[in-house]
Structures are given as structure tokens and as C-alpha cells.
Design a protein around this motif. Structure first.
Motif, PDB file in Angstrom:
ATOM      1  N   UNK A   7       0.834  -1.209   0.000  1.00  0.00           N
ATOM      2  CA  UNK A   7       0.000   0.000   0.000  1.00  0.00           C
ATOM      3  C   UNK A   7       0.869   1.261   0.000  1.00  0.00           C
ATOM      4  N   UNK A   8       1.945   1.249   0.772  1.00  0.00           N
ATOM      5  CA  UNK A   8       2.847   2.399   0.794  1.00  0.00           C
ATOM      6  C   UNK A   8       3.518   2.580  -0.566  1.00  0.00           C
ATOM      7  N   UNK A   9       3.842   1.486  -1.249  1.00  0.00           N
ATOM      8  CA  UNK A   9       4.428   1.591  -2.580  1.00  0.00           C
ATOM      9  C   UNK A   9       3.451   2.223  -3.572  1.00  0.00           C
ATOM     10  N   UNK A  10       2.174   1.861  -3.475  1.00  0.00           N
ATOM     11  CA  UNK A  10       1.178   2.469  -4.368  1.00  0.00           C
ATOM     12  C   UNK A  10       1.131   3.988  -4.166  1.00  0.00           C
ATOM     13  N   UNK A  11       1.127   4.397  -2.908  1.00  0.00           N
ATOM     14  CA  UNK A  11       1.084   5.841  -2.627  1.00  0.00           C
ATOM     15  C   UNK A  11       2.353   6.518  -3.128  1.00  0.00           C
ATOM     16  N   UNK A  12       3.491   5.863  -2.919  1.00  0.00           N
ATOM     17  CA  UNK A  12       4.761   6.427  -3.375  1.00  0.00           C
ATOM     18  C   UNK A  12       4.784   6.575  -4.895  1.00  0.00           C
ATOM     19  N   UNK A  13       4.247   5.598  -5.610  1.00  0.00           N
ATOM     20  CA  UNK A  13       4.183   5.701  -7.071  1.00  0.00           C
ATOM     21  C   UNK A  13       3.250   6.819  -7.509  1.00  0.00           C
ATOM     22  N   UNK A  14       2.191   7.048  -6.749  1.00  0.00           N
ATOM     23  CA  UNK A  14       1.311   8.188  -7.038  1.00  0.00           C
ATOM     24  C   UNK A  14       2.063   9.500  -6.845  1.00  0.00           C
ATOM     25  N   UNK A  15       2.814   9.598  -5.764  1.00  0.00           N
ATOM     26  CA  UNK A  15       3.596  10.818  -5.524  1.00  0.00           C
ATOM     27  C   UNK A  15       4.562  11.081  -6.675  1.00  0.00           C
ATOM     28  N   UNK A  16       5.224  10.033  -7.138  1.00  0.00           N
ATOM     29  CA  UNK A  16       6.154  10.183  -8.253  1.00  0.00           C
ATOM     30  C   UNK A  16       5.408  10.647  -9.518  1.00  0.00           C
ATOM     31  N   UNK A  17       4.231  10.067  -9.746  1.00  0.00           N
ATOM     32  CA  UNK A  17       3.457  10.428 -10.938  1.00  0.00           C
ATOM     33  C   UNK A  17       3.021  11.898 -10.913  1.00  0.00           C
ATOM     34  N   UNK A  18       2.832  12.420  -9.722  1.00  0.00           N
ATOM     35  CA  UNK A  18       2.460  13.834  -9.580  1.00  0.00           C
ATOM     36  C   UNK A  18       3.649  14.764  -9.769  1.00  0.00           C
ATOM     37  N   UNK A  19       4.845  14.190  -9.843  1.00  0.00           N
ATOM     38  CA  UNK A  19       6.037  15.009 -10.007  1.00  0.00           C
ATOM     39  C   UNK A  19       6.693  15.419  -8.711  1.00  0.00           C
ATOM     40  N   UNK A  20       6.271  14.809  -7.594  1.00  0.00           N
ATOM     41  CA  UNK A  20       6.910  15.109  -6.315  1.00  0.00           C
ATOM     42  C   UNK A  20       8.290  14.471  -6.286  1.00  0.00           C
ATOM     43  N   UNK A  21       9.273  15.242  -5.921  1.00  0.00           N
ATOM     44  CA  UNK A  21      10.649  14.783  -5.911  1.00  0.00           C
ATOM     45  C   UNK A  21      11.306  15.096  -4.572  1.00  0.00           C
ATOM     46  N   UNK A  22      12.502  14.584  -4.405  1.00  0.00           N
ATOM     47  CA  UNK A  22      13.230  14.698  -3.142  1.00  0.00           C
ATOM     48  C   UNK A  22      13.230  16.132  -2.615  1.00  0.00           C
ATOM     49  N   UNK A  23      12.939  16.267  -1.304  1.00  0.00           N
ATOM     50  CA  UNK A  23      12.842  17.512  -0.506  1.00  0.00           C
ATOM     51  C   UNK A  23      11.543  18.281  -0.729  1.00  0.00           C
ATOM     52  N   UNK A  24      10.661  17.810  -1.621  1.00  0.00           N
ATOM     53  CA  UNK A  24       9.360  18.471  -1.735  1.00  0.00           C
ATOM     54  C   UNK A  24       8.553  18.238  -0.453  1.00  0.00           C
ATOM     55  N   UNK A  25       7.739  19.225  -0.043  1.00  0.00           N
ATOM     56  CA  UNK A  25       6.944  19.076   1.183  1.00  0.00           C
ATOM     57  C   UNK A  25       5.505  18.631   0.912  1.00  0.00           C
ATOM     58  N   UNK A  26       4.969  17.798   1.797  1.00  0.00           N
ATOM     59  CA  UNK A  26       3.550  17.460   1.812  1.00  0.00           C
ATOM     60  C   UNK A  26       3.050  17.587   3.250  1.00  0.00           C
ATOM     61  N   UNK A  27       1.731  17.554   3.434  1.00  0.00           N
ATOM     62  CA  UNK A  27       1.140  17.650   4.776  1.00  0.00           C
ATOM     63  C   UNK A  27       0.088  16.564   4.952  1.00  0.00           C
ATOM     64  N   UNK A  28      -0.107  16.153   6.205  1.00  0.00           N
ATOM     65  CA  UNK A  28      -1.072  15.103   6.554  1.00  0.00           C
ATOM     66  C   UNK A  28      -1.923  15.613   7.706  1.00  0.00           C
ATOM     67  N   UNK A  29      -3.244  15.688   7.483  1.00  0.00           N
ATOM     68  CA  UNK A  29      -4.163  16.215   8.496  1.00  0.00           C
ATOM     69  C   UNK A  29      -5.233  15.162   8.758  1.00  0.00           C
ATOM     70  N   UNK A  30      -4.893  14.178   9.617  1.00  0.00           N
ATOM     71  CA  UNK A  30      -5.815  13.095   9.929  1.00  0.00           C
ATOM     72  C   UNK A  30      -5.704  12.725  11.407  1.00  0.00           C
ATOM     73  N   UNK A  31      -6.681  11.996  11.874  1.00  0.00           N
ATOM     74  CA  UNK A  31      -6.588  11.343  13.168  1.00  0.00           C
ATOM     75  C   UNK A  31      -5.647  10.146  13.026  1.00  0.00           C
TER      76      UNK A  31
END
Length: 518
Positions: A33-57
């Protein structure tokens, strides 16, 4: 957040179990599951040192997202899930997040964020089947991607924001080494030596994962092949029941959890078996000496302590045996050298309180978008740094905390440390929680104020105030005793255990300011 070889060696071992829902991910399921998300991040063009945020319980997909970011070389910022729209938007905007992941449970707040966060390009929401634009359903999106590792995996790291107990929160940005996530990290060795973690342990996670301590404990545990029981929220009796049910070997807590466990009825405390415990680690906030002694008496020598900040500029730790020989200590330096200095930068001898600095640790951190605060945290040589605590070392090098600099009370020119008074008050049988701070006083500048959350919700009376004053007078010097007591239904503590003292203190100073200007 990177399980490495354990995916091949123990693919069917439970990696994560939610304590309430019992939702489970094995090591194979978690990794895929983590690999699927990581491949999505790559497809979006997210690269090393780019920032993301997580707002969940606390949620399985929160941990999956952090693991994916750690495979893509990203800076990921978990946002306190209890924040308001304005507060959460500030962090998402300040960290420069290009993508934000939220959940159905937090959507009442999250759905208002896009209008405040123009830098965020992509929005994912967990457990919401048909979210409005610009949000997309998390599961539907990631299922389109392969479960094999993304190309060129690089190590990512969290970028936590301070709790904001003494001001607006700031991000602690640490240097990100350009290495594979498979590399053994210093944090793994720290977990083994300082927290007594081991391969194959059963770890009970008790606190919100947007905080560095709980997050790092799961990160270490996944690298060690542990099974993690993750509490959605802390409940004292459930905590004891989970230890017995799962044969928990390791857990991490904050001192308020100890206090609440000790104040359960005796029949509940004795109802559950805790004999499986090997190491109970506590930190994040000061632990009153009497509380820790009571826990050692109850659970035996399994309680370990650590001291350090998100900045990771220095770390201390102590075993149960070291604490019993030096009651009240947070331990010796494990990483970095402790230096106690006065306000002029002079090094102080053993037994004299001053600002705690660490020499030779990690001084390369910065406070994002705040060069002034970064400069204040580091000395002119670049070899020492501080996070704003006061304390002293004894002749053997054990560190004792006194207080935060921001909350020292100066009354009649004398420094009074609220932590000492709070540690005493919490031991009174009629006190559930306590906060002590300075309030305006015409004669002395500041006077000692105590705000109390009584065990009995209706117990906040003048008679209790008098009993507490007599209790303080019996145990500490008169000039330290509170000049007044107020009572409150619920203390404003963060779920991580830190007391949001500024919220209490500022009210009294604002009231005085309004009286003066009237």
C-alpha cells in the motif's frame, strides 16, 4: 516508516493493528500500500525535498502516507488533527505543502482549507467515497498504481511543528541525507539502546502520531519488525486492557497517562496483567517524581525516560536503576554533551540551574521561515544549540530539569520554577491536574497562581484551596507557595501530554492589561 527486510522475512506478521476498530495491515500489505502511494507521488512530479502535509486522526492510511513519503525523499508534516481551520491552514501554507492528505473524520475542517492554502496542488481524502473538488478519494486514486517500489527510492523525513505552547508553532527542519531508505539510521540504534526496543516486539502506541515521539517510535518499530497496536485515542482502562490482551512488551507514554492510571480505582488497576512489559518509555513532558516512583512501585523496574526536543540537537536518557539512584533526573547525555550556561553565556558548575545547551550534537537544524529564532537557538560558534529549557547537572553528570524559560516566575527579583510546584500539587489526592504560572502583582511584579483540575468536578471550593495551600506550605518554601488558586473543569493539555499553559496564563495578563487601560 520503512520495513525493509521484514517484508520478505515476516510478510504475514501484523505490522499495524488499530486498537478500536481492529483494522490490520500485515507487513506485506503495508509495504504494497505504501508503494502504491509512493508511485502516485512520483506520478504527480513530487521529488526529493518536496513538502507534503497530513491532516488526519490516528489512522492506518496516515502511517501508510508517511511511509510513502519516506520512500520518496519528501519532507512530510503531520498536522495536529485538533486544530481549527485557521491554525491548520497556517501550517499547510507555512510548510509549503504541495499535497495534503486528510480524512472523512476531519473533513468539516479540511474542506475549508483549499481557499486558504493556494500552494497546495493536490488534495486526497481518506474514507470519503465521493468528495467534492478539489479533493479526490485516497483509495480510488492509489489503487491505480503498482504495488512495487517506486523508482530511485530516497529517504524522506518528517518536518514537525512545535506545539505552540509558548507562541505560534514553527517547523523544525532537519537536514535530509541523500541516501536510500534501506540505510540503517541513527534513530534505530537510539531505539535499541535508549528505549530498549528489539526485533519482534509488540508495541502499544498511545498518543497522536502528529507528535514526534509517538511517530518516531512506530518508525523505529517498523524497521525492527514489530507489531504495533495503535490507539485511536487514549483511554486509561483500555490502555491497561490492551497490555494484557496483546501481551504488550513495549510502549511509550506521557506522564499524564501515568497520573490517570494511578488514580483509577484499585480494583481496576489490579484487574489487568502487565507482566509482559519489558520497557515503558516516557518523555515529552516532565514527570513528577512522586508519580514516577508510584509507577515503579506498581510495575517494577521497566520504566525508562528520555529527554530531547524535535530538533534532535541532543538527547538524554535514564534506566529505572539510574533514576532510582538519582530521583528526578532525566538521565545522562546519550547524544551530544550537556552544557549549562547563564544568561551571559558563561558555563555553570554542577548544581547551579541555567539554560541547557548541547555541544557536539545536531546543530544543523533550522526553524523554517524564522531565521531569528534559528539564530537564537544556536551560539556564535555553531557548535552548541538549545531549545529553551532550564536545568542543572549533578556531579555525576545527570541532568535535572527545572522549567521552560518562558514560564519562569520572577517574583520580587527571585526566580520561581513552576514545574516544582506542579509536581507537588499533582500528588495531592484531590488534584487531577495542575498548572502554575505567574500573574501580575503590583508589589512583586509577579505572583504565583495555581489553576487546578480537581478529581471531583464539583470539588473546586475555598476549602480545597485552603487544604492545597497548607499542603504546599508543608512541603516547599513559603515564597514558592501559590498566592491564589483557581479551579477548572478540564486542563488544556495537548493530546501529546504537553500543558498548553500559555492559553491559561495569557488570560490573566490580558485581564490585567484591560484593567490598567480602563
Amino acid at each position: 516508516m520503512y520495513p525493509g527486510r521484514h517484508v520478505q522475512e515476516n510478510p504475514d506478521r501484523p505490522a499495524l493493528i488499530m486498537a478500536g476498530s481492529r483494522e490490520t495491515l500485515t507487513y506485506r500489505q503495508f509495504d504494497e500500500r505504501a508503494n502504491r502511494v509512493a508511485n502516485h507521488f512520483r506520478a504527480l512530479g513530487l521529488r526529493r525535498t518536496d513538502p507534503i502535509a497530513i491532516f488526519t486522526e490516528n489512522h492506518l492510511d496516515m502511517i501508510v502516507t508517511m511511509s510513502a513519503a519516506e520512500r520518496c525523499g519528501l519532507y512530510y508534516t503531520p498536522i495536529n488533527s485538533f486544530l481549527s481551520v485557521e491554525e491548520a491552514a497556517y501550517i499547510a501554507d507555512d510548510c509549503g505543502a504541495r499535497l495534503l492528505v486528510t480524512s472523512a473524520a476531519k473533513f468539516d475542517v479540511a474542506k475549508q482549507l483549499p481557499q486558504h492554502c493556494p500552494k497546495v496542488e493536490h488534495w486526497l481524502v481518506i474514507d470519503l467515497a465521493d468528495p467534492p473538488q478539489p479533493f479526490e478519494n485516497f483509495a480510488a486514486v492509489i489503487e491505480q498504481y503498482p504495488s512495487t517500489p517506486a523508482d530511485d527510492e530516497r529517504l524522506g523525513t518528517p518536518m514537525f511543528y512545535s506545539s505552540g505552547t509558548t507562541g505560534r508553532p514553527k517547523a523544525v527542519k532537519r537536514q535530509l541525507p541523500d541516501v536510500s531508505p534501506q540505510e540503517q539510521l541513527g534513530i534505530e540504534e537510539m531505539g535499541k539502546r535508549l528505549f530498549r526496543m528489539r526485533e519482534g516486539m509488540t508495541f502499544l502506541s498511545t498518543a497522536p502520531l502528529y507528535h514526534s515521539g509517538p511517530q518516531s517510535s512506530i518508525s523505529i518499530g517498523l524497521r525492527l519488525g514489530a507489531t504495533h497496536i495503535v490507539m485511536e485515542k487514549f483511554d486509561t482502562e483500555q490502555f491497561l486492557a490492551l497490555i494484557e490482551e496483546f501481551g504488550v512488551t513495549h510502549t511509550m507514554v506521557v506522564p499524564t497517562m501515568f497520573s490517570r492510571a494511578l488514580k483509577l480505582p484499585k480494583e481496576i488497576r489490579e484487574k489487568y496483567d502487565h507482566s509482559s512489559l519489558e520497557a515503558v518509555v516516557h518523555g515529552a513532558a516532565p514527570c513528577p517524581r512522586q508519580v514516577k516512583q508510584a509507577m515503579l512501585d506498581w510495575w517494577g523496574p521497566v520504566i525508562y525516560e528520555y529527554y530531547g526536543g524535535t530538533e534532535a540537537n541532543g538527547t538524554c536518557g535514564c534506566t529505572p536503576q539510574e533514576w532510582l539512584a538519582n530521583p528526578g533526573t532525566v538521565g545522562k547525555a546519550f547524544f551530544g554533551e550537556i552544557v549549562i550556561r547563564d544568561d551571559d553565556g558563561n558555563e555553570l558548575p554542577a548544581g547551579v540551574p541555567g539554560t541547557i545547551w548541547f555541544r557536539g550534537g545536531n546543530s544543523s537544524f533550522e526553524y523554517l521561515n524564522d531565521p531569528e529564532k534559528t539564530a537564537q537557538a544556536q551560539d556564535s560558534t555553531g557548535t552548541m544549540s538549545r531549545i529553551g529549557d532550564i536545568g542543572y547537572v549533578n556531579e555525576e553528570g545527570y541532568l535535572f530539569l527545572t522549567d521552560r524559560q518562558a514560564f519562569v516566575i520572577i517574583s520580587g527579583g527571585v526566580n520561581i520554577y513552576p514545574q516544582e510546584i506542579e509536581n507537588l500539587l499533582i500528588t495531592h489526592p484531590e488534584v487531577m491536574d495542575a498548572a502554575v504560572f505567574g500573574v501580575p502583582d503590583e508589589d512583586f511584579g509577579e505572583a504565583v497562581k495555581a489553576v487546578i483540575q480537581p478529581v471531583d468536578p464539583d470539588g473546586g471550593t475555598e476549602e480545597l484551596a485552603q487544604r492545597l495551600l497548607e499542603f504546599c506550605t508543608e512541603h516547599i518554601a513559603k515564597f514558592k507557595c501559590p498566592k491564589s488558586f483557581d479551579f477548572i473543569d478540564e486542563m488544556p493539555r495537548l493530546p501529546t501530554g504537553k500543558l498548553y499553559k500559555r492559553q491559561l496564563r495569557d488570560k490573566y495578563w490580558q485581564d490585567q492589561k484591560e484593567k490598567t487601560s480602563a
